[in-house]
Write a protein that holds these residues in place. Structure first.
Motif, PDB file in Angstrom:
ATOM      1  N   GLU A  70     -52.590  23.855  56.488  1.00 11.29           N
ATOM      2  CA  GLU A  70     -52.721  22.416  56.737  1.00 11.29           C
ATOM      3  C   GLU A  70     -52.161  21.634  55.551  1.00 11.29           C
ATOM      4  OE1 GLU A  70     -56.484  19.477  56.807  1.00 11.29           O
ATOM      5  OE2 GLU A  70     -56.517  21.031  58.355  1.00 11.29           O
ATOM      6  N   ALA A  71     -51.456  20.547  55.832  1.00  6.00           N
ATOM      7  CA  ALA A  71     -50.970  19.683  54.749  1.00  6.00           C
ATOM      8  C   ALA A  71     -52.174  19.054  54.054  1.00  6.00           C
ATOM      9  CB  ALA A  71     -50.043  18.606  55.306  1.00  6.00           C
ATOM     10  N   GLU A  72     -52.194  19.154  52.730  1.00  4.30           N
ATOM     11  CA  GLU A  72     -53.297  18.610  51.940  1.00  4.30           C
ATOM     12  C   GLU A  72     -52.752  18.085  50.615  1.00  4.30           C
ATOM     13  OE1 GLU A  72     -55.966  21.920  50.483  1.00  4.30           O
ATOM     14  OE2 GLU A  72     -54.730  23.050  51.895  1.00  4.30           O
ATOM     15  N   GLN A  73     -53.572  17.333  49.897  1.00  2.00           N
ATOM     16  CA  GLN A  73     -53.143  16.776  48.616  1.00  2.00           C
ATOM     17  C   GLN A  73     -52.927  17.896  47.614  1.00  2.00           C
ATOM     18  OE1 GLN A  73     -52.279  13.342  49.711  1.00  2.00           O
ATOM     19  NE2 GLN A  73     -52.203  13.626  47.531  1.00  2.00           N
ATOM     20  N   VAL A  74     -51.732  17.936  47.038  1.00  2.43           N
ATOM     21  CA  VAL A  74     -51.381  18.921  46.024  1.00  2.43           C
ATOM     22  C   VAL A  74     -50.586  18.229  44.926  1.00  2.43           C
ATOM     23  CG1 VAL A  74     -51.372  20.941  47.551  1.00  2.43           C
ATOM     24  CG2 VAL A  74     -49.291  19.592  47.287  1.00  2.43           C
ATOM     25  N   VAL A  75     -50.426  18.922  43.824  1.00  2.00           N
ATOM     26  CA  VAL A  75     -49.597  18.467  42.716  1.00  2.00           C
ATOM     27  C   VAL A  75     -48.419  19.427  42.636  1.00  2.00           C
ATOM     28  CG1 VAL A  75     -49.486  18.172  40.212  1.00  2.00           C
ATOM     29  CG2 VAL A  75     -51.550  17.503  41.473  1.00  2.00           C
ATOM     30  N   VAL A  76     -47.216  18.871  42.506  1.00  2.00           N
ATOM     31  CA  VAL A  76     -46.028  19.703  42.333  1.00  2.00           C
ATOM     32  C   VAL A  76     -45.411  19.356  40.984  1.00  2.00           C
ATOM     33  CG1 VAL A  76     -43.794  20.386  43.266  1.00  2.00           C
ATOM     34  CG2 VAL A  76     -45.648  19.761  44.824  1.00  2.00           C
ATOM     35  N   ALA A  77     -45.225  20.380  40.159  1.00  5.09           N
ATOM     36  CA  ALA A  77     -44.617  20.216  38.838  1.00  5.09           C
ATOM     37  C   ALA A  77     -43.257  20.905  38.869  1.00  5.09           C
ATOM     38  CB  ALA A  77     -45.511  20.817  37.768  1.00  5.09           C
ATOM     39  N   ARG A  78     -42.223  20.167  38.457  1.00 10.71           N
ATOM     40  CA  ARG A  78     -40.841  20.673  38.538  1.00 10.71           C
ATOM     41  C   ARG A  78     -40.127  20.573  37.191  1.00 10.71           C
ATOM     42  NH1 ARG A  78     -41.798  17.812  43.282  1.00 10.71           N
ATOM     43  NH2 ARG A  78     -41.213  18.880  45.196  1.00 10.71           N
ATOM     44  N   THR A  79     -39.158  21.465  37.024  1.00  9.66           N
ATOM     45  CA  THR A  79     -38.284  21.427  35.854  1.00  9.66           C
ATOM     46  C   THR A  79     -36.969  22.107  36.209  1.00  9.66           C
ATOM     47  OG1 THR A  79     -38.030  22.011  33.521  1.00  9.66           O
ATOM     48  CG2 THR A  79     -39.220  23.583  34.901  1.00  9.66           C
ATOM     49  N   ASP A  80     -35.913  21.751  35.493  1.00 10.02           N
ATOM     50  CA  ASP A  80     -34.622  22.430  35.659  1.00 10.02           C
ATOM     51  C   ASP A  80     -34.462  23.576  34.665  1.00 10.02           C
ATOM     52  OD1 ASP A  80     -33.771  20.809  37.753  1.00 10.02           O
ATOM     53  OD2 ASP A  80     -32.906  19.318  36.392  1.00 10.02           O
ATOM     54  N   CYS A  81     -35.394  23.676  33.720  1.00 10.43           N
ATOM     55  CA  CYS A  81     -35.300  24.665  32.645  1.00 10.43           C
ATOM     56  C   CYS A  81     -36.188  25.876  32.938  1.00 10.43           C
ATOM     57  CB  CYS A  81     -35.720  23.997  31.327  1.00 10.43           C
ATOM     58  SG  CYS A  81     -35.809  25.135  29.941  1.00 10.43           S
ATOM     59  N   TRP A  82     -35.574  27.052  33.024  1.00  9.98           N
ATOM     60  CA  TRP A  82     -36.331  28.263  33.316  1.00  9.98           C
ATOM     61  C   TRP A  82     -37.354  28.577  32.222  1.00  9.98           C
ATOM     62  CZ3 TRP A  82     -36.975  30.366  37.803  1.00  9.98           C
ATOM     63  CH2 TRP A  82     -36.002  30.220  38.790  1.00  9.98           C
ATOM     64  N   HIS A  83     -37.029  28.327  30.969  1.00  9.50           N
ATOM     65  CA  HIS A  83     -37.961  28.595  29.872  1.00  9.50           C
ATOM     66  C   HIS A  83     -39.202  27.705  29.991  1.00  9.50           C
ATOM     67  CE1 HIS A  83     -39.513  28.345  25.668  1.00  9.50           C
ATOM     68  NE2 HIS A  83     -39.396  29.654  25.795  1.00  9.50           N
ATOM     69  N   THR A  84     -38.999  26.425  30.263  1.00  8.80           N
ATOM     70  CA  THR A  84     -40.120  25.503  30.448  1.00  8.80           C
ATOM     71  C   THR A  84     -40.958  25.924  31.653  1.00  8.80           C
ATOM     72  OG1 THR A  84     -38.841  23.705  29.471  1.00  8.80           O
ATOM     73  CG2 THR A  84     -40.708  23.067  30.860  1.00  8.80           C
TER      74      THR A  84
END
Length: 176
Positions: A70-84
């Motif tokens: 089910e769709a629910e409130q989530v946090v998505v964290a993104r980066t372009d850097c593999w190390h990060t």
């Protein structure tokens, strides 16, 4: 009430209906819910198994249900850097929180402390509504593990059942 008693990774017979469930229910072995079409179902599965989107559930009379997150409130964290990205995965994993991992993105349940931590590590954080299907973990069934509170190693055999019959279930469905 239809009694669901088995989980499979593929459909068993013709698909009868679908259960769209939040993560909070998909991590329980015993619960009562309404299917997408309105069937009253009771789920009676071994404890400790998390239902994943794409799993199939079978009732004692042979009806097959697909599982959907089910769709629910989530946090998505993104980066372009593999190390990060690797550092963020390490630090979140070290806190033992359920994580859904994609290609340089991590999804987790809302928590302001974790959100601030990944922002400080350099990731961009957004709140979204999406299905949450976290990793099962290194010791989950299907990945070579067998974990339910006791050991099976050496030659110490034991004789007990992992079945926990339940007579009644609390109603915990969702609305459509």
């Amino acid at each position: 009430m239809l009694r669901i008693i088995a989980k499979h990774s593929h459909p068993v017979g013709e698909l009868f209906d679908q259960l769209t469930l939040p993560f909070s229910l998909r991590q329980k072995g015993r619960f009562r819910a309404s299917s997408d079409v309105g069937h009253d179902v009771g789920v009676f599965l071994p404890r400790g198994e998390v239902l994943m989107e794409g799993d199939y559930l079978v009732t004692e009379c042979g009806k097959c249900f697909a599982v959907k997150a089910e769709a629910e409130q989530v946090v998505v964290a993104r980066t372009d850097c593999w190390h990060t990205f690797a550092r963020a995965c390490y630090h979140l994993g070290n806190r033992h929180v359920p994580l859904q991992v994609g290609e340089r993105w991590i999804r987790f349940q809302p928590d302001h402390v974790l959100e601030q931590m990944v922002e400080l590590l350099g990731l961009t954080v957004t709140a979204e509504k999406a299905g949450f299907t976290p990793e099962n973990g290194a010791y989950a069934q299907g990945l070579g593990g067998h974990s339910h509170g006791h050991s099976h190693d050496d030659d110490h055999s034991h004789d007990h059942s992992h079945e926990h019959p339940a007579e009644t279930l609390p109603v915990t469905g969702h609305s459509h």
